[in-house]
Every structure is written in C-alpha cells, then in structure tokens.
Design a protein around this motif. Structure first.
Motif, PDB file in Angstrom:
ATOM      1  N   GLY A   1       1.125  -1.342   0.050  1.00 12.50           N
ATOM      2  CA  GLY A   1       0.168   0.102  -0.050  1.00 12.50           C
ATOM      3  C   GLY A   1       0.936   1.193   0.028  1.00 12.50           C
ATOM      4  O   GLY A   1       0.331   1.938  -0.828  1.00 12.50           O
ATOM      5  N   VAL A   2       1.708   1.083   0.769  1.00 17.86           N
ATOM      6  CA  VAL A   2       2.814   2.428   0.771  1.00 17.86           C
ATOM      7  C   VAL A   2       3.346   2.648  -0.445  1.00 17.86           C
ATOM      8  O   VAL A   2       3.644   3.778  -1.014  1.00 17.86           O
ATOM      9  CB  VAL A   2       3.507   2.296   2.122  1.00 17.86           C
ATOM     10  CG1 VAL A   2       4.858   3.571   2.059  1.00 17.86           C
ATOM     11  CG2 VAL A   2       2.954   2.306   3.372  1.00 17.86           C
ATOM     12  N   ALA A   3       4.039   1.360  -0.905  1.00 18.98           N
ATOM     13  CA  ALA A   3       4.727   1.668  -2.063  1.00 18.98           C
ATOM     14  C   ALA A   3       4.003   1.865  -3.385  1.00 18.98           C
ATOM     15  O   ALA A   3       4.421   2.847  -4.329  1.00 18.98           O
ATOM     16  CB  ALA A   3       5.355   0.006  -2.374  1.00 18.98           C
ATOM     17  N   ALA A   4       2.801   1.545  -3.358  1.00 22.72           N
ATOM     18  CA  ALA A   4       1.670   2.153  -4.407  1.00 22.72           C
ATOM     19  C   ALA A   4       1.351   3.508  -4.473  1.00 22.72           C
ATOM     20  O   ALA A   4       1.258   4.136  -5.188  1.00 22.72           O
ATOM     21  CB  ALA A   4       0.463   1.089  -4.355  1.00 22.72           C
ATOM     22  N   PHE A   5       1.158   4.196  -3.096  1.00 22.34           N
ATOM     23  CA  PHE A   5       1.090   5.513  -2.900  1.00 22.34           C
ATOM     24  C   PHE A   5       2.257   6.016  -3.380  1.00 22.34           C
ATOM     25  O   PHE A   5       1.992   7.208  -4.087  1.00 22.34           O
ATOM     26  CB  PHE A   5       0.817   5.744  -1.508  1.00 22.34           C
ATOM     27  CG  PHE A   5       0.491   7.393  -1.098  1.00 22.34           C
ATOM     28  CD1 PHE A   5      -0.559   7.695  -1.347  1.00 22.34           C
ATOM     29  CD2 PHE A   5       1.464   7.730  -0.448  1.00 22.34           C
ATOM     30  CE1 PHE A   5      -0.849   9.025  -1.066  1.00 22.34           C
ATOM     31  CE2 PHE A   5       1.255   9.115  -0.353  1.00 22.34           C
ATOM     32  CZ  PHE A   5       0.202   9.880  -0.395  1.00 22.34           C
ATOM     33  N   MET A   6       3.340   5.631  -3.092  1.00 25.94           N
ATOM     34  CA  MET A   6       4.516   6.653  -3.382  1.00 25.94           C
ATOM     35  C   MET A   6       5.099   6.581  -4.880  1.00 25.94           C
ATOM     36  O   MET A   6       5.305   7.389  -5.546  1.00 25.94           O
ATOM     37  CB  MET A   6       5.843   5.918  -2.886  1.00 25.94           C
ATOM     38  CG  MET A   6       5.696   5.993  -1.066  1.00 25.94           C
ATOM     39  SD  MET A   6       5.530   7.908  -0.236  1.00 25.94           S
ATOM     40  CE  MET A   6       7.135   8.447  -1.081  1.00 25.94           C
ATOM     41  N   GLU A   7       4.505   5.423  -5.621  1.00 25.21           N
ATOM     42  CA  GLU A   7       4.644   5.261  -6.951  1.00 25.21           C
ATOM     43  C   GLU A   7       3.654   5.715  -7.677  1.00 25.21           C
ATOM     44  O   GLU A   7       3.526   5.789  -9.121  1.00 25.21           O
ATOM     45  CB  GLU A   7       5.186   3.750  -7.314  1.00 25.21           C
ATOM     46  CG  GLU A   7       6.306   3.229  -6.623  1.00 25.21           C
ATOM     47  CD  GLU A   7       6.596   1.721  -6.633  1.00 25.21           C
ATOM     48  OE1 GLU A   7       5.795   1.141  -7.348  1.00 25.21           O
ATOM     49  OE2 GLU A   7       7.593   1.388  -5.753  1.00 25.21           O
ATOM     50  N   LYS A   8       2.350   6.225  -7.120  1.00 26.98           N
ATOM     51  CA  LYS A   8       1.296   6.761  -7.877  1.00 26.98           C
ATOM     52  C   LYS A   8       0.694   5.715  -8.806  1.00 26.98           C
ATOM     53  O   LYS A   8       0.408   5.999  -9.772  1.00 26.98           O
ATOM     54  CB  LYS A   8       1.453   7.995  -8.639  1.00 26.98           C
ATOM     55  CG  LYS A   8       1.858   9.258  -7.799  1.00 26.98           C
ATOM     56  CD  LYS A   8       2.282  10.210  -8.357  1.00 26.98           C
ATOM     57  CE  LYS A   8       2.587  11.571  -7.575  1.00 26.98           C
ATOM     58  NZ  LYS A   8       3.591  11.374  -6.435  1.00 26.98           N
TER      59      LYS A   8
END
Length: 267
Positions: A252-259
């Motif tokens: 979830g965090v990775a997806a948020f950061m990578e848009k």
C-alpha cells in the motif's frame, strides 16, 4: 469454482468471493437441522486455505431472506417431551453467529425480503448489510413467548439503543429497510432489482482490498463494544503492530509513493 453443498444451501466461489445462498424458498429459507449442517459445511469450505476466499456474500433465494427457525422442524405437541430450545441455540445458532463475527474476511449480507427472528439477527451479525427496498426486519420471538436469540438483544441494543431495541423485541413490529437504514441497523437500502448487482460489486471490491487488515478492523470494532477506552487503545496498538508487519501494508505504501494502483494479496 462453483458447487452446491445441498439442496438447502448453495455455495459458489469465483474471483476469491464466496456466495452462500439460503435455498429453502418454499419455507422462506427457515432453518431446520439439515440446513444448519449444510451451512456449517459451506463455511468450512469458505474458511479452508485451498478456497482462497477473501470476501463472503450471504443472501436468500426467492421472496424472503430468512424466516428464522422452521417451526415445523420441532414437535411441541402436548403428548411429547418439551423441546430444549437452549440446546438448539447452543448447537446451531450461537456457533453460527460467533463464526460470522470472527471470520477473517468481510461478510456482506444481501437481505432480499423478510428477515424474521433468527434470520434478522443472522443478517445483523454480518459486517455490512444491504437490504432490498421491499425488505423488512422483525423480531417475532415475543409472539411465541420466546426471547430474541442469535445475538438479537446484543446487536439491536448497540445498533438502535435501548428503547428501540426494547420496543422491537416486546412488540414484534416490522421495521422496513428504509427505517432500518435510518436507525443504523443496516448499511444501505438498494432498489430491489439492483440488490444483487450492488452486493456483488461490494464484495468484489472488498476481495481485492488488504483483507488481513480488514479482519483486524473487524476485531477492533467488535471489541470496542465492551472495552474501556484504555483497553481499546491498547488493542489498537497491538493490532496496528500486527498490520504493519503485513506485506499488504508495504504494498500500500509503495503503491502510494509510486502513484499506482496497489495489488493486495490479503496477507
């Protein structure tokens, strides 16, 4: 995967969503012992790791969701021994309600008609309840000299308050789906012809969410009814620690950061 557990309970599994349909429409899907056993067997399949189910939908066939106990399944004639209703509750209804509350996945109930007695309370035991506009809920126990079971006194009092819970239980009046929504008994009212479409869309959405985290949310919200604030804060800390160690949190965090859109695995 699709299968039929028995004539009285239908189970289908597709895209990590399980759908259980109560299927005794000629008896308004009321419970007898065989139907209880079939539902238990279906839930065993849903919970098995091999099924990989991440969300569950429960609904009823025909014009009603569930009329509770099938009274024809019990002999109350004056010339036979009085049935032990407590044993029936202890054997079937209480384990079912506990199981629905503790399933490690979201449980959605689509109430497609009348939900009466234990049928109403089994619906209320689910995490999110959608109801057809023509649906209704009724605590019929008082009309038989009985006590609301299957968690009815617990769910109602917490959902609508003591006075409304008392009135519904003592009078046995029907509550329309729209009234149930206004009172906070259920999540949403849906037009009859859209009920299953909306319910299927909801469980499909839930099944691709971080479902291990959703299971922890269920635990926290259920515990809050009885915990003090200090106890609840401690529980939230412990559950947050557990959630933060899950792969889905990192995703979830990775997806948020990578848009980008996250791809959750449910663990």
């Amino acid at each position: 995967m699709g299968c039929c557990m028995s004539e009285s309970i239908q189970l289908s599994i597709a895209a990590q969503v399980a759908t259980i349909t109560l299927n005794r429409p000629d008896r308004l899907n009321s419970f007898n012992s065989a139907m209880h056993q079939a539902l238990k067997d279906a839930l065993d399949v849903v919970e098995s790791p091999e099924s990989a189910v991440r969300a569950l939908l429960i609904t009823g066939a025909g014009r009603g969701f569930c009329a509770g106990q099938d009274l024809a399944d019990r002999n109350v004639s004056a010339d036979v021994e009085v049935p032990d209703l407590g044993a029936s509750v202890d054997t079937w209804y209480n384990p079912l309600v506990r199981r629905l509350q503790n399933l490690p996945m979201p449980v959605v109930c689509a109430v497609n008609g009348v939900a009466a007695g234990a049928g109403a309370n089994i619906a209320l035991a689910c995490d999110l309840v959608l109801a057809a506009r023509s649906a209704s809920f009724v605590q019929v126990f008082c009309k038989l000299g009985l006590v609301p079971d299957s968690g009815g006194t617990w769910f109602l009092q917490r959902a609508v308050g003591t006075q409304r819970a008392m009135g519904l239980s003592l009078l046995g009046d029907k509550v329309s789906a729209e009234q149930a929504e206004r009172w906070g008994m259920i999540w949403q009212v849906i037009d009859d012809d859209k009920l299953l479409e909306e319910a299927n869309a909801l469980v499909a959405h839930l099944a691709i969410q971080p479902t291990a985290g959703l299971a922890l949310i269920k635990r926290a919200i259920h515990a809050a009814a009885d915990n003090t604030l200090d106890e609840q804060l401690t529980l939230e800390r412990d559950l947050q620690r557990q959630a933060g160690q899950a792969e889905d949190y990192r995703e979830g965090v990775a997806a948020f950061m990578e848009k980008r859109k996250p791809v959750y695995k449910g663990y």
